[in-house]
Design an enzyme around this catalytic site. Structure first.
Site, mmCIF file in Angstrom:
data_model
loop_
_atom_site.group_PDB
_atom_site.id
_atom_site.type_symbol
_atom_site.label_atom_id
_atom_site.label_comp_id
_atom_site.label_asym_id
_atom_site.label_seq_id
_atom_site.Cartn_x
_atom_site.Cartn_y
_atom_site.Cartn_z
ATOM 1 N N ALA A 10 2.985 9.277 13.631
ATOM 2 C CA ALA A 10 1.905 10.044 12.993
ATOM 3 C C ALA A 10 1.845 9.642 11.535
ATOM 4 C CB ALA A 10 2.149 11.533 13.141
ATOM 5 N N CYS A 11 1.125 8.587 11.243
ATOM 6 C CA CYS A 11 1.181 7.972 9.930
ATOM 7 C C CYS A 11 0.009 8.374 9.041
ATOM 8 C CB CYS A 11 1.203 6.452 10.086
ATOM 9 S SG CYS A 11 2.502 5.874 11.216
ATOM 10 N N THR A 12 0.042 7.918 7.797
ATOM 11 C CA THR A 12 -1.061 8.069 6.852
ATOM 12 C C THR A 12 -1.276 6.725 6.177
ATOM 13 O OG1 THR A 12 -0.357 10.351 6.417
ATOM 14 C CG2 THR A 12 -1.972 9.390 4.920
#
Length: 475
Positions: A10-12
């Site tokens: 779950a990256c940004t």
């Protein structure tokens, strides 16, 4: 210890065009978020020329494909174990192409019903490995990955970042075989957070859009477009749920508020723009700030005591394995121009160490680290500070910030001095050795500072025991 990274990632991400930056750099970057204790390594994969065609076989899902005989040199941040796959994630190749994979995203049930994900198709863990060492431009990277998705299918919905000296691209896989990519305008930026982000697609603009060859036909034949007068990839393929509004959109809102100025838009808005223009020229420090942020100075910051402090998922969080920024600076040879800024562990509590693409090796501390804790590992050195500070943030938060500031100044000075000397060097061998030593020196100074911080915190913490007792003089 086992886990399925595909279920947890779950990256940004952030992407910035060359005319939107203060020095003409292109910048892409991402927080690799999966699990709080899952070490990363940092390596250089040397240029290799094989006598026969090679084959990639995934240990994660048995995806396989042939590879060219020539593999270009590239940097990568693989997992500490290959049991669940390589997950090389991010790096530069010798031609100055940068790639970061992936930004996990989600497609809706309707489009997946028309073109399901492919169980043994390409996934995050393989993308950098089979694409980055075989392309000479960012546009070539988009085309290669797109062709692979169309031919073999993909097992995930993802966003993938590419850049070179001139162009920045964002590619999204929507279903098993369909994808689209958009070039970030030179004067603009984008921030992305676990949602399909690309909006209006212009099929008559090959300079700025690339896509699966039958994408329009697929959407039309399966009656997938709720607004046929337009082609909004996010609306057709993406999701719009309450989870999005708490988990994803606030991070996009935060970045846009920081770079483009405060607006009345809600953090939970489903209508935030993908492409934005900043209210100033952005620097590499702005990008570092964004990836290491957690809604500072707002009621949403998990470090304050507001009732809203855990309403939204922050950008920097404990599950970050590493955070990276890939900066391609202008008017220099690729070996010097390309800097792989790497923050091991939690970006908010770590520092971004600069590594030159022209180096031929990484420090030993960056090539080790397993489970359980390993005191010699760079990953664990930064993670240890996080653990110690988290337990007593009020006591040690300022000390952490002071250390970060000192280290950042030291590293910025190192880059400036290294640039001056490196640009005067003509011999490729001497340049590679110099850039290797300079990169190692920066890593060494940062690690020394963090190990000293660890020692100081442990020493000061010895008096925090619940078995302590303050003696009353009346006793």
């Amino acid at each position: 210890m086992e886990y399925n990274k595909a279920d947890l990632s779950a990256c940004t991400s952030i992407l910035i065009g060359k005319k939107a930056t203060i020095d003409g750099s292109t910048i892409i970057g991402r927080n690799e978020d999966a699990q709080a204790s899952w070490p990363k390594h940092f390596v250089v994969r040397e240029h290799q020329e094989f006598l026969t065609e090679q084959e990639f076989i995934s240990t994660a899902n048995n995806f396989k494909m042939p590879l060219p005989k020539i593999r270009y040199k590239y940097t990568a941040t693989p997992e500490w174990t290959t049991k669940e796959g390589l997950f090389e994630e991010d790096g530069f190749n010798e031609y100055g192409v940068a790639m970061s994979a992936t930004e996990s995203a989600y497609a809706n049930e309707t489009v997946l019903g028309a073109d399901p994900l492919v169980e043994d198709g390409i996934g995050e863990e393989a993308m950098v490995t089979v694409v980055l060492p075989y392309v000479k431009t960012a546009r070539e990277g988009v085309a290669r990955l797109g062709e692979i998705v169309e031919k073999y299918g993909t097992c995930e919905t993802n966003g993938i970042l590419f850049s070179d000296a001139d162009e920045v691209w964002y590619l999204e896989t929507g279903t098993g075989h369909y994808w689209v990519a958009q070039r970030i305008p030179d004067d603009s930026y984008a921030v992305v957070a676990n949602q399909l982000a690309i909006q209006e697609v212009d099929f008559d603009d090959p300079d700025n859009f690339m896509f699966a060859k039958d994408l329009q036909t697929f959407v039309t034949d399966n009656h997938l477009n709720p607004n046929p007068e337009t082609f909004n990839f996010r609306n057709i393929f993406g999701t719009h749920t309450l989870s999005d509004e708490h988990y994803s959109t606030p991070r996009v809102w935060w970045g846009q508020q920081q770079f483009s100025g405060a607006t009345e838009e809600s953090p939970m808005s489903e209508d935030l723009s993908f492409i934005k223009k900043a209210n100033r020229l952005l620097s590499i420090d702005d990008a570092k700030m964004y990836l290491s942020s957690h809604y500072e100075k707002t009621e949403y910051d998990p470090l304050n005591e507001s009732a809203q402090n855990h309403l939204f998922r922050p950008i920097s969080l404990a599950k970050t394995q590493e955070s990276h920024l890939l900066q391609h600076r202008p008017n220099m040879a690729p070996e010097v121009a390309c800097v792989h800024w790497l923050a091991m562990g939690v970006a908010a509590q770590s520092v971004y160490v600069p590594f030159y693409m022209g180096m031929n090796d990484t420090p030993s501390a960056y090539k080790i680290g397993t489970l359980p804790y390993d005191g010699e590992s760079a990953y664990w050195a930064y993670k240890l500070v996080s653990v110690l500070v988290d337990g007593h943030y009020k006591e040690f938060g300022k000390q952490l910030q002071t250390t970060q500031k000192k280290v950042n100044i030291t590293l910025n000075k190192l880059v400036r001095s290294t640039d001056k000397i490196a640009q005067q060097m003509d011999n490729p061998g001497d340049l590679a050795q110099y850039l290797t030593e300079a990169s190692a020196q920066g890593a060494k100074e940062a690690l020394q500072a963090y190990r000293q911080l660890t020692a100081d915190i442990i020493t000061a913490s010895t008096d925090f025991s619940p078995l302590n007792f303050k003696t009353d003089l009346n006793l």
